[in-house]
Each structure stands twice: as structure tokens, then as C-alpha cells.
Design an enzyme around this catalytic site. Structure first.
Site, PDB file in Angstrom:
ATOM      1  N   SER A 120      10.556  84.396  17.906  1.00 26.45           N
ATOM      2  CA  SER A 120       9.810  83.208  17.501  1.00 26.45           C
ATOM      3  C   SER A 120      10.642  82.234  16.681  1.00 26.45           C
ATOM      4  CB  SER A 120       8.573  83.607  16.692  1.00 26.45           C
ATOM      5  OG  SER A 120       7.748  84.466  17.432  1.00 26.45           O
ATOM      6  N   HIS A 171       9.679  81.242  11.383  1.00 25.38           N
ATOM      7  CA  HIS A 171       9.317  80.070  12.176  1.00 25.38           C
ATOM      8  C   HIS A 171       9.869  78.799  11.534  1.00 25.38           C
ATOM      9  CE1 HIS A 171       5.547  82.161  14.077  1.00 25.38           C
ATOM     10  NE2 HIS A 171       6.683  82.793  14.351  1.00 25.38           N
TER      11      HIS A 171
END
Length: 198
Positions: A120, A171
Site C-alpha cells: 500500500s 500510506h
């Protein structure tokens, strides 16, 4: 006629590697997770720095893998076509490493011993790359505008912060790293082009 340059070779290879690693994990149980997850103790105390990279190729479940690989392939293919195979691979890996480094920092500051896995951070890095490209590259990309990219980023961040068991630091770190790396790339390209035409 499509050339080799237009094919999403790196994106396909990355998706394939992630899928193969997940299949391998299904046969080896916790072995690869124990050896490759983003774990503060093993990285900082045992100096197993490779985990900062290896964790990008491990996923916690089939839905985790599928969601990441779907975005990776379609978003990655678009960016790969624009910047080329080598630059795309570097941007992806640098974004993932940057995301994992910020994740480690936040874990240390918060005394958090939770481990993390997943691509991610690198994928959020691709969001950052895309934003930098539409802002600084000077090239027009079909149906891609700064407003649309920002909306996609904000929605992705919102989904992460409202979800559970999600490494949002990775992230954010990936997003910032991808944006900065691509911004530097765009400025260097623009500078080179100005010199060629001057």
C-alpha cells in the site's frame, strides 16, 4: 502498433511477484511473514534492514492482495507508459521504502510493536507520482486532472483512516515520497528540455 515501451512490463512483473509470494506464503504458513514483515524490533535491534523492502511483497489476505494488485496494475500501467520502465520501477520501490520508513518512525514514537505488511505504501506513492506529473511535467494526460487526482488521494486516505488495522503512516509516507521523487524527476526533465531548446 504498440511497442515494448508501451507495454506495462514492470507493472505485470510486480503483480506476478506479489501473487507468487502470496501463494508461497499459503504453503509455508507464517515463515515468510516472520522473516519479512515490517517489525520494529527485528529492524532496529537485529538490524534486519531488508524487511523495509521485503514487507512490500507480503499481504495479510486474499482481499488485501487483490485490492492492492488491482490498483497497482491499472494505475501503474498508466504511469509506466508515461515515464518508462526503469523510472517507474525506481519510483515504485522508493515510494514503498519511504512509506515503510515513516511507518517505522511512527511505530517508534508511539511505542507500537505491531507489524505491517503490504504494497500500500508503494501504491500510495504512485498516487503521489501521478499528482506530481499532472502538476509539473507539462504533459497532458487523457482524463487526468489535478482535481481528479487530489480527489482520488483524499478518498484513499479517508478510507484508510476510517478503516481498521491499516498502516496509515505507510500510506502517507509513500504518498509524500512518490510525490517528491516524481517532482524532482519532472524538474530535471524540464530543465534538460529547456537546455536542449536554448
Amino acid at each position: 502498433m504498440k511497442t515494448c515501451k508501451d507495454q506495462p512490463i514492470v507493472s505485470t512483473v510486480l503483480v506476478t511477484i506479489n501473487a507468487l509470494v502470496y501463494i508461497l506464503c499459503s504453503f509455508t504458513g507464517e515463515l515468510l511473514y516472520r522473516r519479512g514483515s515490517l517489525d520494529v524490533f527485528f529492524i532496529l535491534v537485529n538490524k534486519e534492514y531488508g524487511r523495509i523492502l521485503w514487507a512490500m511483497f507480503l499481504h495479510s489476505g486474499l482481499s488485501h492482495l487483490f485490492n492492492n494488485m488491482l490498483i497497482l496494475f491499472f494505475l501503474g500501467s498508466m504511469i509506466e507508459k508515461e515515464v518508462g520502465h526503469v523510472r517507474y520501477a525506481l519510483l515504485y520501490l522508493v515510494s514503498g521504502i519511504g512509506g515503510n520508513l515513516l511507518s517505522l518512525l511512527v511505530k517508534v514514537v508511539n511505542n507500537d510493536i505491531a507489524v505491517s505488511v503490504g504494497a500500500s505504501g508503494a501504491i500510495f506513492g504512485l498516487d503521489g507520482v501521478l499528482l506530481a506529473m499532472v502538476l509539473f511535467s507539462g504533459r497532458k494526460m487523457e482524463n487526468v486532472t489535478p482535481a481528479r487526482v487530489l480527489l482520488m488521494i483524499l478518498y484513499s486516505l479517508y478510507s484508510g483512516f476510517t478503516g481498521q488495522n491499516i498502516d496509515n503512516a505507510a500510506h502517507v509516507g509513500g504518498l509524500l515520497t512518490g510525490f517528491l521523487a516524481a517532482a524532482v524527476m519532472c524538474f530535471l526533465q524540464n530543465s534538460r528540455q529547456r537546455k536542449e531548446f536554448s
